[in-house]
Design an enzyme around this catalytic site. Structure first.
Site, short mmCIF file in Angstrom:
data_model
loop_
_atom_site.label_atom_id
_atom_site.label_comp_id
_atom_site.label_asym_id
_atom_site.label_seq_id
_atom_site.Cartn_x
_atom_site.Cartn_y
_atom_site.Cartn_z
N LYS A 128 3.17 -4.05 6.36
CA LYS A 128 3.28 -4.34 4.94
C LYS A 128 4.74 -4.23 4.48
CE LYS A 128 -0.95 -5.26 3.47
NZ LYS A 128 -1.26 -6.58 2.87
N SER B 186 0.81 -1.22 0.00
CA SER B 186 0.00 0.00 0.00
C SER B 186 0.84 1.26 0.00
CB SER B 186 -0.87 -0.02 1.26
OG SER B 186 -1.42 1.23 1.52
N TYR C 284 -0.08 -0.43 10.00
CA TYR C 284 -0.42 -1.17 8.79
C TYR C 284 0.71 -1.06 7.75
CZ TYR C 284 -3.01 -2.20 4.44
OH TYR C 284 -3.43 -2.72 3.24
#
Lengths: 320, 320
Positions: A152, A124, A148
């Protein structure tokens, strides 16, 4: 060609499944089998020549994926993840789902000696953060400012290392903000970016919480799914020394997005968008980088949207 | 001021312990307690006003560090690691020691609510790799080409995220190649860089396996230890949005290093260096970046060596 998909019940997962069934082939080989994996049983579309299996399982449980990996899938799409707001609210949950489950998947592939299996994970724009240059490129460091993104980015390193060691044939695609998502507004900070287009196109009101000069880096669901499919077909040799990179989104301001809305659906649609500044949302969205040179993705043949009007047209002709 | 050190029996750990005892204070507070942690019991130097405890434990075992963290150290130096060649030979071992043990340390700090404890980890130039620009800077992406570097880069992300969440006050220093290491040559690809100086200074022969025009990014053990100490004293606010960066090494070619050897110890010392090319070592060492703009470290007050002659002089006056 056996394809396994984690997160198959999600918005992207379902579109990917439909697209794969429509194509019928991947890497110039007929798709014979699809294994759909999610917490809940993913919708199982009717398919004539493809054996579609849908399994509900918790990928954070030890050995959860063993029975799937024993079937030696040729391609694995790893889309299952806890979204950014949930990963921020619960560090353990995010680490368990976003990181540990990915690691367990890699270890499972290693145990089954799936060294030729192409594993494609979605990363992302949230992996970028902190003080950033005006235009980012493939050599911009990842300094994520949310858990997050950190999780990732850790997965990217792990997948790259497992691939370098020849244990798996991995690839990580960093996704731009996806616009226009179907469905209803949700709690995500980026929700408005779909909402201010989707609702007026359906004759409903929507709220724009950010200044219209705000730039975003966006990609249509159709192009994202096309990129996931292309990701299975890029030769390993072409991936060179790092197997994670940003997809070619396009940079648009909210004003550009609204202008395209007016072009497609007229002044009346535009008038359905109310402007109610929300500094909290603006702060989050403004921290996302909006300008990228995506040389690696382009060189590898990944294709972005031509312009924002095309994104709206695609939604209108194929809304879900 | 209670300071805990993992990897305390190692070369850097021992020098750090000696330096801390010599100073007697850190962050302008008297050092009252040192806890030395390693697989084997670290040498326990005599100290009058400091309680020095040496504990032999395996940091990869669950809860191994609990009894130390319950004592609420103010500063933790996390130097324990499996070196790059071992991490490359054994993926599990590297993941367990370099990554999982670091994660367990962070979780232990969180359980004990050590949010103000400054945790300082050593990372490495090995975290960089792949296609790199001529000069690297604080925004250069980490694309490690070895498992050791990948594991260190993952720890950097984790420490940054735990720090951002206020669970720990972390800091990661990426170390240049350390020259001149004391002792004997070892299996590390960089061993020659110390050997071609240390052995001739001791009247012994040494082998140089790489072309003399090869550049390296180096730092003396004294400056590295000074950086570890300075790392405890940098205010959190100054660390901004990412808490891992390269230390200010200096770029020297092997020819520069040998010229400095001649300046300090004469032609006779230089003549003890035999040139026997080893393509395997050259390939590894040539893949390490040698030119950095270390703006962040410099701005934070970290200091490198002035020149290579100073590095040799420091070794001659204080060889271990």
């Amino acid at each position: 060609m056996h394809i396994a998909i984690t997160g198959a019940a999600g918005f992207l997962g379902q579109r990917l499944v439909n697209q794969l069934l429509e194509r019928g082939e991947l890497c110039q080989q007929p798709i014979t089998r699809l294994t759909l994996i999610d917490q809940i049983e993913a919708p199982q579309p009717a398919a004539e020549s493809v054996a579609v299996t849908s399994v509900a399982l918790d990928i954070t449980q030890p050995g959860a994926l063993d029975s799937v990996l024993e079937q030696r899938p040729d391609v694995i799409y790893h889309l299952a993840a806890v979204v950014s707001s949930a990963a921020e609210a619960d560090l353990e949950l995010g680490m368990r789902v976003n990181f540990d489950a990915t690691r367990a998947l890699l270890e499972g592939c290693r145990e089954q000696e799936l060294s030729d299996t192409r594993l494609i994970m979605a990363s992302s724009v949230a992996a970028y953060g902190g003080e950033l240059p005006e235009v980012l490129d493939d050599m911009t460091a990842l300094h994520p400012q949310n858990s997050y993104g950190a999780q990732k980015a850790m997965c990217e390193l792990l997948i790259n290392d497992y691939s370098r060691r020849g244990l798996i044939d991995g690839l990580v695609l960093r996704l731009p903000t996806i616009v226009i998502r179907p469905g209803r507004p949700n709690a995500a900070a980026s929700s408005f970016a779909s909402s201010i287009l989707r609702e007026p196109l359906n004759g409903e009101e929507a709220v724009c919480p950010v200044p219209t000069e705000l730039p975003m880096f966006v990609m249509s669901p159709g192009r994202v799914v096309a990129a996931l499919i292309h990701g299975a077909e890029v030769p390993s040799e072409a991936l060179a020394t790092f197997r994670a990179f940003m997809l070619p989104g396009i940079t648009v301001t909210v004003a550009d997005m609204l202008a395209a809305l007016r072009d497609v659906a007229g002044e009346k649609a535009l008038s359905l968008v109310r402007h109610e500044p929300d500094p909290r949302i603006e702060a989050i969205v403004a921290s996302w980088p909006a300008r990228f040179e995506t040389a690696k993705a382009k060189q590898l043949g990944f294709v972005g949207d031509d312009n924002f009007k095309q994104i709206i047209d695609a939604f209108v002709t194929e809304p879900s």
